[in-house]
Design an enzyme around this catalytic site. Structure first.
Site, PDB file in Angstrom:
ATOM      1  CG  ASP A  11      -0.975  -1.591   7.166  1.00 48.28           C
ATOM      2  OD1 ASP A  11      -2.116  -1.782   7.620  1.00 48.28           O
ATOM      3  OD2 ASP A  11      -0.654  -0.580   6.501  1.00 48.28           O
ATOM      4  NE  ARG A  13     -10.412  -2.675  -3.005  1.00 50.02           N
ATOM      5  CZ  ARG A  13      -9.846  -1.918  -2.061  1.00 50.02           C
ATOM      6  NH1 ARG A  13      -8.667  -2.262  -1.552  1.00 50.02           N
ATOM      7  NH2 ARG A  13     -10.409  -0.804  -1.643  1.00 50.02           N
ATOM      8  CG  PHE A  34      -1.987   1.033   1.170  1.00 47.13           C
ATOM      9  CD1 PHE A  34      -3.150   0.825   0.443  1.00 47.13           C
ATOM     10  CD2 PHE A  34      -1.832   2.244   1.814  1.00 47.13           C
ATOM     11  CE1 PHE A  34      -4.134   1.798   0.376  1.00 47.13           C
ATOM     12  CE2 PHE A  34      -2.813   3.228   1.751  1.00 47.13           C
ATOM     13  CZ  PHE A  34      -3.963   2.998   1.030  1.00 47.13           C
ATOM     14  CE1 TYR A  39      -9.918   4.243   5.448  1.00 48.84           C
ATOM     15  CE2 TYR A  39      -8.977   5.554   7.228  1.00 48.84           C
ATOM     16  CZ  TYR A  39      -8.866   4.977   5.978  1.00 48.84           C
ATOM     17  OH  TYR A  39      -7.709   5.125   5.259  1.00 48.84           O
ATOM     18  CE  LYS A  40      -8.590   0.798   4.278  1.00 49.69           C
ATOM     19  NZ  LYS A  40      -7.128   0.754   4.293  1.00 49.69           N
TER      20      LYS A  40
END
Ligand SMILES: *Cc1c(COP(=O)(O)O)cnc(C)c1O
Length: 408
Positions: free
Chosen positions: A195, A367, A126, A220-221
């Site tokens: 992570d 995705r 990422f 927030y995921k």
């Protein structure tokens, strides 16, 4: 041909987690397959935020730091996240963004390995993870080394201070063997920082069992904390005494309210704090974490795998021309599937126009994320059938679907 609609209805009727969807404010007509980018809004969040603002802030004013427990929020939320990642309550704290927590922990790890400067990661990690290493390279404090996943173990030598990896890859969903890589890094004398942004609340994580040193993760995921929700940081208890993070702000001081001139870090995980926690955002995050904790990781993982397996099978039969780039074995991938198409962006826009929300990841991936707390099998079937229709009709070629917005 399988009757996928009937199969989806049967699976939804038998789904023991189906009742949890009602805890989220989601329009019936929307198939939301992007909870791995921004989790849905828990029904209880608005009332909680209203109470924090009107009563705790408006009436309680500054006394709410104590009376409403504001000062304890980062640690309290951290302790609730801990069981989701196989950590002890005193090892996790909610604070800042993933990026900032990466900076703090990469720096801290480098300081713990004097004489070594290499931070090892993989190309295509990422972006923020790699950019935060770059920042430390700019300051002369680190060297960046990237090795493809199959070559990571070979790239571990005595120059490596830290191995920094994302447990579930944000594009492909591939999962690293946390235990094996942590052991390999330790054998080479390096520390490991995981992570967990795409892992927490959706896949099994056991930091303690893996012997992990540090971790960060996203609020927030899958934790449904809201846009820009605070992230979390984990430091194994055994490292907390020596750990020194560079953002030595007053909230990480051992006694912030003595207002002394010299910085002395708090003895425990509180030393990860820098400035004043954002109480409104923290309060929203707590609602999301409470929900996920109440459902429990085991049930979430079971449903996540069932959702993605259903979708993979239906896609293979109904939309066979789109190759799946995610691992076939559900245990080897996170809670997502990614499909390659030269016009993945346009496909994604055409789906959104039909209230089927997935996302596009450059350059060519569609995705689909399966947030198991609220995604229905019917939503999974919707994406497959709408995609078939959009491809057959050529609807994705409409010019408005090619216009790129600022956030993709
Ligand atoms: C979402 C995500 C982040 C987010 O970082 P922020 O600084 O909180 O915006 C970081 N790393 C990974 C792997 C992610 O998926």
């Amino acid at each position: 041909m399988t009757d996928w609609a009937a199969e989806a209805a049967r699976l939804d009727a038998a789904d023991s987690l189906a009742k949890w969807r009602n805890e989220f404010l989601l329009d019936e007509s929307v198939a939301y397959l992007d909870g791995n980018s921004l989790g849905a809004l828990p029904r209880a969040t608005s009332a909680r935020i209203e109470d924090v603002i009107r009563r705790e802030w408006g009436e309680g004013l500054v006394t709410s730091w104590n009376a409403a427990g504001w000062i304890d929020l980062p640690g309290r939320i951290g302790a609730k996240i801990a069981p989701l990642i196989g950590a002890r309550p005193e090892e996790v704290i909610a604070c800042d963004s993933v990026s900032v927590n990466l900076f703090k922990l990469i720096s801290a790890a480098l300081a713990m390995r004097p004489g070594r400067k290499v931070v090892l990661s993989e190309p295509g990690n990422f972006p923020t993870d790699l950019y935060m290493i770059d920042g430390l390279v700019q300051q002369g404090l680190a060297e960046q080394r990237l090795a493809d996943r199959a070559e990571i173990e070979d790239a571990l030598d005595d120059d490596v201070a830290l191995l920094l990896l994302t447990h579930v890859h944000y594009k492909t969903g591939e999962v690293f063997d946390m235990q094996r890589l942590t052991e390999a890094a330790h054998e080479a004398g390096a520390l490991v920082l995981w992570d967990l942004s795409h892992s927490t609340g959706a896949v099994h994580v056991d930091l303690e069992e893996a012997g992990a040193d540090f971790a960060v993760g996203c609020g927030y995921k899958y934790l449904n904390g809201g846009p820009g929700a605070p992230a979390f940081a984990y430091a194994a208890f055994r490292h907390q005494e020596v750990l020194q993070q560079p953002l030595s702000g007053w909230m990480g001081h051992k006694s912030p309210f003595t207002f002394v001139d010299h910085y002395e870090p708090a003895p425990g995980i509180e030393k990860m704090l820098a400035g004043t926690p954002p109480i409104v955002s923290m309060s929203a995050l707590e609602v999301g974490v409470d929900l996920i904790a109440a459902i429990g990781v085991d049930a979430l993982v079971t449903k996540s795998r069932a959702l993605s397996e259903f979708t993979r099978a239906a896609m293979a039969e109904v939309v066979p021309e789109l190759p799946c780039v995610s691992p076939e074995d559900p245990a080897a991938r996170g809670s997502q599937l990614s499909y390659r198409h030269d016009h993945a962006y346009e496909l994604c826009q055409a789906l959104i126009a039909r209230k089927v929300i997935g996302d596009f990841r450059a350059p060519d991936l569609l995705r689909l994320g399966f947030a198991p707390a609220y995604v229905r099998f019917a939503d999974c079937w919707r994406v497959v059938s709408e995609l078939r229709d959009i491809l057959d009709s050529g609807e994705w070629r409409r010019p408005e679907y090619a216009a790129r917005a600022a956030v993709t």
